[in-house]
Design a protein around this motif. Structure first.
Motif, mmCIF file in Angstrom:
data_model
loop_
_atom_site.group_PDB
_atom_site.id
_atom_site.type_symbol
_atom_site.label_atom_id
_atom_site.label_comp_id
_atom_site.label_asym_id
_atom_site.label_seq_id
_atom_site.Cartn_x
_atom_site.Cartn_y
_atom_site.Cartn_z
ATOM 1 N N SER A 59 -36.629 28.197 3.556
ATOM 2 C CA SER A 59 -37.152 29.367 2.785
ATOM 3 C C SER A 59 -38.287 29.245 2.083
ATOM 4 C CB SER A 59 -36.066 29.785 1.843
ATOM 5 O OG SER A 59 -34.788 30.135 2.447
ATOM 6 N N PRO A 60 -38.670 28.152 1.491
ATOM 7 C CA PRO A 60 -40.087 27.801 0.732
ATOM 8 C C PRO A 60 -41.187 28.192 2.061
ATOM 9 C CG PRO A 60 -38.275 26.278 -0.182
ATOM 10 C CD PRO A 60 -37.672 26.773 1.012
ATOM 11 N N THR A 61 -41.071 27.437 3.020
ATOM 12 C CA THR A 61 -41.976 27.330 3.879
ATOM 13 C C THR A 61 -42.275 28.917 4.758
ATOM 14 O OG1 THR A 61 -41.252 25.067 4.690
ATOM 15 C CG2 THR A 61 -42.582 26.483 6.326
ATOM 16 N N ALA A 62 -41.198 29.464 4.814
ATOM 17 C CA ALA A 62 -41.351 31.031 5.026
ATOM 18 C C ALA A 62 -41.943 31.710 4.182
ATOM 19 C CB ALA A 62 -39.831 31.564 5.289
ATOM 20 N N SER A 63 -41.655 31.646 2.707
ATOM 21 C CA SER A 63 -42.289 32.157 1.818
ATOM 22 C C SER A 63 -44.064 31.690 1.648
ATOM 23 C CB SER A 63 -41.890 31.636 0.374
ATOM 24 O OG SER A 63 -42.263 32.181 -0.921
ATOM 25 N N LEU A 64 -44.080 30.277 1.914
ATOM 26 C CA LEU A 64 -45.528 29.758 1.764
ATOM 27 C C LEU A 64 -46.328 30.796 3.021
ATOM 28 C CD1 LEU A 64 -47.836 27.786 1.356
ATOM 29 C CD2 LEU A 64 -46.745 26.404 3.142
ATOM 30 N N TYR A 103 -34.586 34.146 6.942
ATOM 31 C CA TYR A 103 -34.183 33.249 5.720
ATOM 32 C C TYR A 103 -33.747 34.069 4.707
ATOM 33 C CZ TYR A 103 -35.470 29.287 8.570
ATOM 34 O OH TYR A 103 -35.579 28.560 9.732
ATOM 35 N N GLY A 104 -34.376 35.095 4.555
ATOM 36 C CA GLY A 104 -33.885 36.071 3.488
ATOM 37 C C GLY A 104 -32.350 36.568 3.414
ATOM 38 N N ILE A 105 -32.287 36.913 4.843
ATOM 39 C CA ILE A 105 -30.963 37.476 5.250
ATOM 40 C C ILE A 105 -29.729 36.402 5.198
ATOM 41 C CG2 ILE A 105 -29.313 38.538 7.067
ATOM 42 C CD1 ILE A 105 -31.985 40.240 8.007
ATOM 43 N N TRP A 106 -30.318 35.254 5.769
ATOM 44 C CA TRP A 106 -29.561 34.176 6.120
ATOM 45 C C TRP A 106 -28.879 33.416 4.668
ATOM 46 C CZ3 TRP A 106 -29.090 28.960 4.567
ATOM 47 C CH2 TRP A 106 -28.203 28.322 5.268
ATOM 48 N N LEU A 128 -30.706 33.675 -6.441
ATOM 49 C CA LEU A 128 -31.209 33.174 -5.272
ATOM 50 C C LEU A 128 -31.058 34.385 -4.021
ATOM 51 C CD1 LEU A 128 -29.860 29.623 -4.674
ATOM 52 C CD2 LEU A 128 -32.137 30.357 -4.696
ATOM 53 N N MET A 129 -29.900 35.140 -4.341
ATOM 54 C CA MET A 129 -29.735 36.447 -3.673
ATOM 55 C C MET A 129 -30.831 37.513 -3.564
ATOM 56 S SD MET A 129 -25.496 37.063 -3.175
ATOM 57 C CE MET A 129 -25.318 37.025 -5.032
ATOM 58 N N VAL A 130 -31.028 37.710 -4.976
ATOM 59 C CA VAL A 130 -32.275 38.736 -5.461
ATOM 60 C C VAL A 130 -33.622 38.387 -4.758
ATOM 61 C CG1 VAL A 130 -33.449 39.837 -7.269
ATOM 62 C CG2 VAL A 130 -31.286 39.586 -7.482
ATOM 63 N N SER A 131 -33.802 36.985 -4.889
ATOM 64 C CA SER A 131 -35.261 36.662 -4.412
ATOM 65 C C SER A 131 -35.343 36.539 -2.982
ATOM 66 C CB SER A 131 -35.473 35.284 -4.993
ATOM 67 O OG SER A 131 -34.239 34.050 -4.572
ATOM 68 N N HIS A 132 -34.125 36.010 -2.543
ATOM 69 C CA HIS A 132 -34.010 36.022 -0.814
ATOM 70 C C HIS A 132 -34.069 37.442 -0.261
ATOM 71 C CE1 HIS A 132 -33.605 31.613 -1.602
ATOM 72 N NE2 HIS A 132 -33.840 31.475 -0.368
ATOM 73 N N LEU A 133 -33.492 38.463 -0.740
ATOM 74 C CA LEU A 133 -33.361 39.788 -0.364
ATOM 75 C C LEU A 133 -34.839 40.250 -0.586
ATOM 76 C CD1 LEU A 133 -31.793 41.936 0.782
ATOM 77 C CD2 LEU A 133 -31.170 42.742 -1.540
ATOM 78 N N MET A 135 -37.501 38.633 -0.296
ATOM 79 C CA MET A 135 -38.428 38.085 0.894
ATOM 80 C C MET A 135 -38.230 39.112 2.206
ATOM 81 S SD MET A 135 -37.500 33.939 0.700
ATOM 82 C CE MET A 135 -38.409 33.727 2.346
ATOM 83 N N ALA A 136 -36.959 39.512 2.550
ATOM 84 C CA ALA A 136 -36.697 40.351 3.726
ATOM 85 C C ALA A 136 -37.242 41.403 3.484
ATOM 86 C CB ALA A 136 -35.458 40.322 4.060
ATOM 87 N N VAL A 137 -37.411 42.071 2.252
ATOM 88 C CA VAL A 137 -37.556 43.218 2.063
ATOM 89 C C VAL A 137 -39.496 43.419 2.140
ATOM 90 C CG1 VAL A 137 -37.830 45.333 0.334
ATOM 91 C CG2 VAL A 137 -35.617 44.140 0.765
ATOM 92 N N GLU A 138 -39.990 42.650 1.526
ATOM 93 C CA GLU A 138 -41.493 42.763 1.489
ATOM 94 C C GLU A 138 -42.229 42.383 2.744
ATOM 95 O OE1 GLU A 138 -42.896 39.639 -1.399
ATOM 96 O OE2 GLU A 138 -42.090 38.140 -0.232
ATOM 97 N N ALA A 139 -41.348 41.540 3.467
ATOM 98 C CA ALA A 139 -41.605 41.272 4.731
ATOM 99 C C ALA A 139 -41.638 42.534 5.682
ATOM 100 C CB ALA A 139 -40.973 40.226 5.601
ATOM 101 N N VAL A 140 -40.893 43.274 5.605
ATOM 102 C CA VAL A 140 -40.508 44.392 6.317
ATOM 103 C C VAL A 140 -41.676 45.460 5.959
ATOM 104 C CG1 VAL A 140 -39.138 46.381 6.856
ATOM 105 C CG2 VAL A 140 -38.196 44.429 7.072
ATOM 106 N N LEU A 141 -41.595 45.553 4.780
ATOM 107 C CA LEU A 141 -42.665 46.520 4.062
ATOM 108 C C LEU A 141 -44.376 46.392 4.619
ATOM 109 C CD1 LEU A 141 -41.275 47.140 0.642
ATOM 110 C CD2 LEU A 141 -41.184 48.713 2.532
#
Length: 211
Positions: A59-64, A103-106, A128-133, A135-141
């Motif tokens: 997840s941190p690498t995805a966020s990076l 990884y947001g969904i995972w 963690l659920m809020v932050s990872h969700l 991640m997925a939402v901002e990527a889509v947007l």
């Protein structure tokens, strides 16, 4: 491939203040994520092989990667407008989007699966659920503002599948709740399937860029 200009005056998401805030939040989240994985990274280096450590902090690498993608939106001239420059930007953006969706969904799914089998949730789990969700939402947007195409997204999938293979071959996947230890085979199948789904979702949102 030509980087699209951001329509600052038409879309609040493209507002520089919003992107700066997201950049700061993602930077802090990335640093926190690597700290979170610190113990597992140390364990991997000491008990397994040092080369495997790169596959531990998923997840941190995805966020990076996504944080770097936001930097490109803020400063599009960071990369030269030639084939190499746009190629570098494109693969980083593709990795940022596809891996953040995955990884947001995972992470949210694993926490909920653990809770369903009796794992006691603490405040960190909800954070963690809020932050990872997120991640997925901002990527889509933000797909609509990025320059990468379907091929780079496919290359990001290849990275994910290599990562998945290493994770479950050498057991360097993120540490799971104890209650999920008996479900490892199902989790591996879910994880690899989610990698493919993340690519398909990315392709879908690429196709909607001009809609």
């Amino acid at each position: 491939m030509k980087a699209a200009a951001l329509p600052w005056h038409r879309d609040w998401l493209a507002n520089r203040t919003i992107i700066w805030l997201l950049f700061i939040v993602n930077t802090l989240g990335t640093v926190y994520g690597y700290i979170w994985y610190g113990s597992q990274m140390e364990y991997t280096v000491e008990r397994q092989s040092a080369w495997q450590v790169i596959f531990v902090p998923d997840s941190p690498t995805a966020s990076l990667f996504f944080t770097l993608s936001l930097l490109f939106l803020l400063f599009p001239r960071l990369v030269k407008p030639n084939l190499i420059g746009i190629g570098i930007r494109s693969i980083i953006e593709a990795l940022g989007v596809v891996t953040s969706i995955k990884y947001g969904i995972w992470a949210v799914t694993m926490i909920m699966a653990g809770a369903a089998q009796g794992d006691h949730l603490q405040w960190e789990h909800y954070m963690l659920m809020v932050s990872h969700l997120g991640m997925a939402v901002e990527a889509v947007l933000f797909v609509r503002y990025m320059v990468f195409g379907r091929f780079m997204a496919f290359l990001a999938l290849c990275w994910l599948l290599v990562n998945d293979t290493i994770d479950y071959t050498y057991f360097v996947f993120p540490w799971l709740p104890d209650v999920l230890e008996n479900d490892l085979s199902a989790i591996q199948s879910f994880t690899m399937g989610l990698s493919v789904l993340s690519l398909l979702l990315t392709w879908l949102f690429i196709s909607l860029r001009k809609v």
